[in-house]
Design an enzyme around this catalytic site. Structure first.
Site, PDB file in Angstrom:
ATOM      1  N   LYS A 112       0.823  -1.217   0.000  1.00 51.79           N
ATOM      2  CA  LYS A 112       0.000   0.000   0.000  1.00 51.79           C
ATOM      3  C   LYS A 112       0.854   1.262   0.000  1.00 51.79           C
ATOM      4  O   LYS A 112       0.590   2.198  -0.772  1.00 51.79           O
ATOM      5  CB  LYS A 112      -0.932  -0.015   1.216  1.00 51.79           C
ATOM      6  CG  LYS A 112      -1.697   1.289   1.456  1.00 51.79           C
ATOM      7  CD  LYS A 112      -2.809   1.099   2.464  1.00 51.79           C
ATOM      8  CE  LYS A 112      -2.340   0.530   3.767  1.00 51.79           C
ATOM      9  NZ  LYS A 112      -1.424   1.427   4.500  1.00 51.79           N
ATOM     10  N   THR A 123       3.954   1.529  -0.944  1.00 51.90           N
ATOM     11  CA  THR A 123       4.663   1.551  -2.228  1.00 51.90           C
ATOM     12  C   THR A 123       3.790   2.156  -3.313  1.00 51.90           C
ATOM     13  O   THR A 123       4.244   3.001  -4.101  1.00 51.90           O
ATOM     14  CB  THR A 123       5.093   0.122  -2.619  1.00 51.90           C
ATOM     15  OG1 THR A 123       5.950  -0.411  -1.599  1.00 51.90           O
ATOM     16  CG2 THR A 123       5.827   0.107  -3.946  1.00 51.90           C
ATOM     17  N   ARG A 128       2.788   8.350   7.172  1.00 50.41           N
ATOM     18  CA  ARG A 128       3.132   8.129   8.580  1.00 50.41           C
ATOM     19  C   ARG A 128       4.614   7.802   8.722  1.00 50.41           C
ATOM     20  O   ARG A 128       5.244   7.302   7.795  1.00 50.41           O
ATOM     21  CB  ARG A 128       2.312   6.969   9.154  1.00 50.41           C
ATOM     22  CG  ARG A 128       0.827   7.256   9.267  1.00 50.41           C
ATOM     23  CD  ARG A 128       0.077   6.030   9.743  1.00 50.41           C
ATOM     24  NE  ARG A 128       0.241   4.922   8.813  1.00 50.41           N
ATOM     25  CZ  ARG A 128       0.102   3.639   9.132  1.00 50.41           C
ATOM     26  NH1 ARG A 128      -0.182   3.293  10.367  1.00 50.41           N
ATOM     27  NH2 ARG A 128       0.248   2.698   8.225  1.00 50.41           N
ATOM     28  N   LYS A 132       6.717  -6.941  10.523  1.00 49.88           N
ATOM     29  CA  LYS A 132       6.062  -6.273   9.403  1.00 49.88           C
ATOM     30  C   LYS A 132       7.043  -5.532   8.510  1.00 49.88           C
ATOM     31  O   LYS A 132       6.890  -5.464   7.299  1.00 49.88           O
ATOM     32  CB  LYS A 132       5.006  -5.295   9.937  1.00 49.88           C
ATOM     33  CG  LYS A 132       4.284  -4.513   8.846  1.00 49.88           C
ATOM     34  CD  LYS A 132       3.247  -3.584   9.464  1.00 49.88           C
ATOM     35  CE  LYS A 132       2.594  -2.711   8.403  1.00 49.88           C
ATOM     36  NZ  LYS A 132       3.510  -1.696   7.865  1.00 49.88           N
ATOM     37  N   ALA A 186      -3.021   1.406  12.987  1.00 45.68           N
ATOM     38  CA  ALA A 186      -4.456   1.435  12.702  1.00 45.68           C
ATOM     39  C   ALA A 186      -5.211   0.305  13.385  1.00 45.68           C
ATOM     40  O   ALA A 186      -6.429   0.361  13.486  1.00 45.68           O
ATOM     41  CB  ALA A 186      -4.699   1.381  11.201  1.00 45.68           C
ATOM     42  N   PHE A 239      -3.187  -0.279   7.399  1.00 44.14           N
ATOM     43  CA  PHE A 239      -3.840  -1.581   7.213  1.00 44.14           C
ATOM     44  C   PHE A 239      -4.985  -1.483   6.201  1.00 44.14           C
ATOM     45  O   PHE A 239      -4.947  -0.674   5.285  1.00 44.14           O
ATOM     46  CB  PHE A 239      -4.289  -2.160   8.556  1.00 44.14           C
ATOM     47  CG  PHE A 239      -3.142  -2.545   9.453  1.00 44.14           C
ATOM     48  CD1 PHE A 239      -2.120  -3.364   8.994  1.00 44.14           C
ATOM     49  CD2 PHE A 239      -3.054  -2.069  10.754  1.00 44.14           C
ATOM     50  CE1 PHE A 239      -1.047  -3.720   9.818  1.00 44.14           C
ATOM     51  CE2 PHE A 239      -1.985  -2.411  11.582  1.00 44.14           C
ATOM     52  CZ  PHE A 239      -0.994  -3.236  11.108  1.00 44.14           C
ATOM     53  N   PHE A 283       2.560  -8.325  -9.601  1.00 46.60           N
ATOM     54  CA  PHE A 283       3.770  -9.129  -9.384  1.00 46.60           C
ATOM     55  C   PHE A 283       4.034  -9.972 -10.633  1.00 46.60           C
ATOM     56  O   PHE A 283       3.111 -10.268 -11.403  1.00 46.60           O
ATOM     57  CB  PHE A 283       3.595 -10.034  -8.156  1.00 46.60           C
ATOM     58  CG  PHE A 283       3.676  -9.307  -6.842  1.00 46.60           C
ATOM     59  CD1 PHE A 283       4.821  -9.369  -6.069  1.00 46.60           C
ATOM     60  CD2 PHE A 283       2.614  -8.550  -6.383  1.00 46.60           C
ATOM     61  CE1 PHE A 283       4.905  -8.691  -4.858  1.00 46.60           C
ATOM     62  CE2 PHE A 283       2.678  -7.869  -5.178  1.00 46.60           C
ATOM     63  CZ  PHE A 283       3.830  -7.941  -4.414  1.00 46.60           C
ATOM     64  N   TRP A 298       6.617  -0.741  -8.124  1.00 47.67           N
ATOM     65  CA  TRP A 298       7.752  -1.330  -7.409  1.00 47.67           C
ATOM     66  C   TRP A 298       8.955  -1.468  -8.346  1.00 47.67           C
ATOM     67  O   TRP A 298      10.076  -1.126  -7.980  1.00 47.67           O
ATOM     68  CB  TRP A 298       7.372  -2.702  -6.829  1.00 47.67           C
ATOM     69  CG  TRP A 298       8.427  -3.251  -5.900  1.00 47.67           C
ATOM     70  CD1 TRP A 298       8.493  -3.124  -4.549  1.00 47.67           C
ATOM     71  CD2 TRP A 298       9.587  -4.023  -6.274  1.00 47.67           C
ATOM     72  NE1 TRP A 298       9.613  -3.750  -4.051  1.00 47.67           N
ATOM     73  CE2 TRP A 298      10.308  -4.312  -5.091  1.00 47.67           C
ATOM     74  CE3 TRP A 298      10.083  -4.486  -7.500  1.00 47.67           C
ATOM     75  CZ2 TRP A 298      11.489  -5.048  -5.094  1.00 47.67           C
ATOM     76  CZ3 TRP A 298      11.266  -5.215  -7.494  1.00 47.67           C
ATOM     77  CH2 TRP A 298      11.952  -5.494  -6.298  1.00 47.67           C
TER      78      TRP A 298
END
Length: 556
Positions: free
Chosen positions: A70, A72, A93, A104, A272, A300, A381, A409
């Site tokens: 997210k 990214t 954030r 994470k 979150a 999240f 991907f 990405w």
């Protein structure tokens, strides 16, 4: 293939003065933290010409162990908007050291869609989180000192609500006994630690409009009850001035850049799943003030971060998103359809279709409950097949939602141009009927039921005896007319992490209720959610190292 940290270390990073000039900020208006980081004083920036850019909120489906990317996509979308000539500023954030050294990971994006300097931002950055922890723990020290020094406020040591914090995952500190030893070592009582991002100080920090508002909010924190059941607030201890003093520099947003030189404000970082999950109001408003477009994200899945962004942050700030982007991956949808993590790279269209209801629920929530225009970004991907991607696009098109196959990405902004164009088209051509999910004047029970039923899809809400008693107490104190911050697992729409996809007919279990009176919301803690995470069996910390030249490795 280069790792994220290797890509970041090989990038050409521009002096922060050059980044600031792109959005009209002069070097004299920066407070430099080295060559590549700076703070800005919002009061000074407010004097610059106001653009009032379009606000884009990036959210996601429920996260999975495979990762959805997210942040990214958020960064890549902003780079792509700049790519096509739209001056864009990001508001993100700050990462917490807990996930960085835990499981994470960081929060600076990935591949060729990152914010820099990546290592600094993921570690100590400009010291904001240290200041927040210090302010929190100063208050904790002042509470216990007051009790020890005679307790003129008549605080019941067994009813102290305020806890210490640490910016690290440490399950050992969740429940402790403090004040043991000699009489001069304090009053012995049950105590504990939360992670710093769960502190009410963090929430206040992110929801404050300026330093004075910060101080006023700090004064309203409910810290304890007296022996005769009267509420005790920070203002009763006169601690708000000292706490605000520790935060006077931290509250100024941090300016950094993406790999492609897009200006980014990175400021504040509540989780979150246990807090409200959004960067600071100051940073978001600065991004809007200085750009044609402002791109921000909430933590999240959309059931947590986006719901709190809309029902808490927007309600308190007056912000209104012009568009919402939901990030999903074929891998994550297959996981929601029952495929194990080790098999996610294999084509499985039927499993993907079984997992699609999770994405469709988030689309429904943002489009129909909140009334926002929506675009779906598929973070592509190499293992994704055309059959899988076509299935996603067909399902979203049937909902009247545009879909973009995003490759930021691997390609940076160039891989997000299609997404950028679809976002602009959606903003310009689709009606925005933004509304909140509930009325703030409703009862606590009704507000929680509205979130549980409308956003999660629950059939029932069950309140524990403890939660019911605290609701009655908040009604007594007149603190019941505040928005709700749900603390629940991020992995499911329910409060059971194992219920994937789009569960139905389930019950949300409210274990306890707390109030963050200074932040201006009520926290409903669901199921087994913890405000102090623990480290995994093999934490990321074991792979992180630094060589004799100060070069970091293993940081993603």
């Amino acid at each position: 293939m280069l790792s994220d940290v290797q890509i970041a270390q090989s990038a050409t990073i521009q002096p922060i003065d050059e980044i600031a000039k792109k959005i009209g900020i002069s070097p004299e208006q920066l407070e430099h933290y080295g060559k590549y980081k700076a703070k800005v004083n919002p009061k000074e920036i407010a004097t610059l010409p106001k653009k009032q850019g379009k606000l884009i909120l990036v959210s996601a489906i429920n996260p999975t162990p495979a990762g959805e990317g997210k942040t990214t996509v958020t960064i890549g979308l902003a780079d792509a908007l700049n790519h096509i000539g739209k001056q864009t500023v990001i508001a993100l954030r700050e990462p917490s050291l807990g996930p960085v050294f835990g499981i994470k990971g960081g929060a600076t994006g990935g591949g060729y869609a990152q914010v820099l300097p990546m290592e600094d931002i993921n570690l100590h950055f400009t010291g904001d989180f240290h200041a927040i922890a210090a302010a929190n723990n100063l208050l904790a020290a002042m509470i216990d000192n007051h009790i020890y020094q005679g307790n003129t406020l008549n605080i019941d040591p067994k009813r102290v609500l305020w806890r210490h914090v640490s910016n690290m995952n440490d399950r050992q500190l969740r429940h402790i006994i403090s004040g043991i030893g000699k009489p001069t070592d304090g009053v012995m009582r049950e105590d504990g630690f939360d992670i710093a991002v769960a502190s009410e100080v963090m929430a206040i920090f992110c929801l404050s409009k300026d330093l004075q508002d910060l101080k006023n909010r700090l004064s309203q924190i409910l810290i304890a009850y007296t022996y005769d059941n009267q509420a005790v607030f920070v203002k009763d201890l006169q601690a708000q001035g000292a706490m605000a003093t520790l935060l006077k520099d931290a509250i100024k947003p941090n300016l950094v850049q993406t790999l492609e030189g897009t200006p980014a404000f990175v400021h504040g970082g509540p989780f979150a799943n246990i807090a409200h999950g959004c960067n600071s109001i100051l940073a978001t408003k600065l991004a809007q003030h200085l750009g044609d477009y402002a791109v921000t994200e909430a933590g999240f899945g959309a059931d947590l971060g986006a719901e709190k962004f809309l029902d808490i942050k927007c309600r308190q700030s007056g912000l209104r998103p012009d568009c919402a982007v939901i990030v999903a991956t074929a891998r994550a949808l297959k996981y929601n359809g029952g495929v194990k993590k080790e098999n996610l790279t294999l084509e499985n269209v039927e499993a993907l279709k079984a997992g699609l209801p999770n994405l469709l629920k988030h689309i429904h929530n943002l489009k129909n409950v909140f009334g926002l225009p929506v675009v779906v970004a598929i973070n592509r991907f190499v293992s994704d097949t055309e059959a899988e991607l076509n299935a996603i696009e067909d399902a979203c098109t049937a909902q009247g939602v545009k879909v973009s196959m995003t490759e930021v990405w691997g390609k940076g902004g160039a891989g997000g141009v299609d997404l950028a164009q679809k976002v602009i088209d959606t903003i310009e051509n689709e009606e925005n009927k933004f509304q909140f999910a509930y009325e703030v004047e409703a009862s606590i029970q009704d507000k929680i039921m509205a979130i549980a039923s409308k956003i999660y899809g629950a059939a029932h809400v069950e309140f524990s005896t403890e939660a019911q008693a605290e609701i009655a107490n908040l009604n007594r104190l007149g603190l019941n007319h505040l928005p709700i911050c749900m603390a629940k697992t991020q992995y499911s729409l329910s409060d059971n992490a194992k219920l994937l996809g789009r569960p139905e007919g389930f019950t949300i279990h409210i274990r306890t209720i707390t109030v963050s009176a200074g932040a201006g919301f009520i926290v409903a803690i669901c199921g087994t959610i913890m405000k102090m995470p623990g480290l995994p069996k093999v934490p990321a910390a074991v792979n992180i190292d630094v060589d004799e030249n100060g070069v970091i490795s293993g940081l993603f």
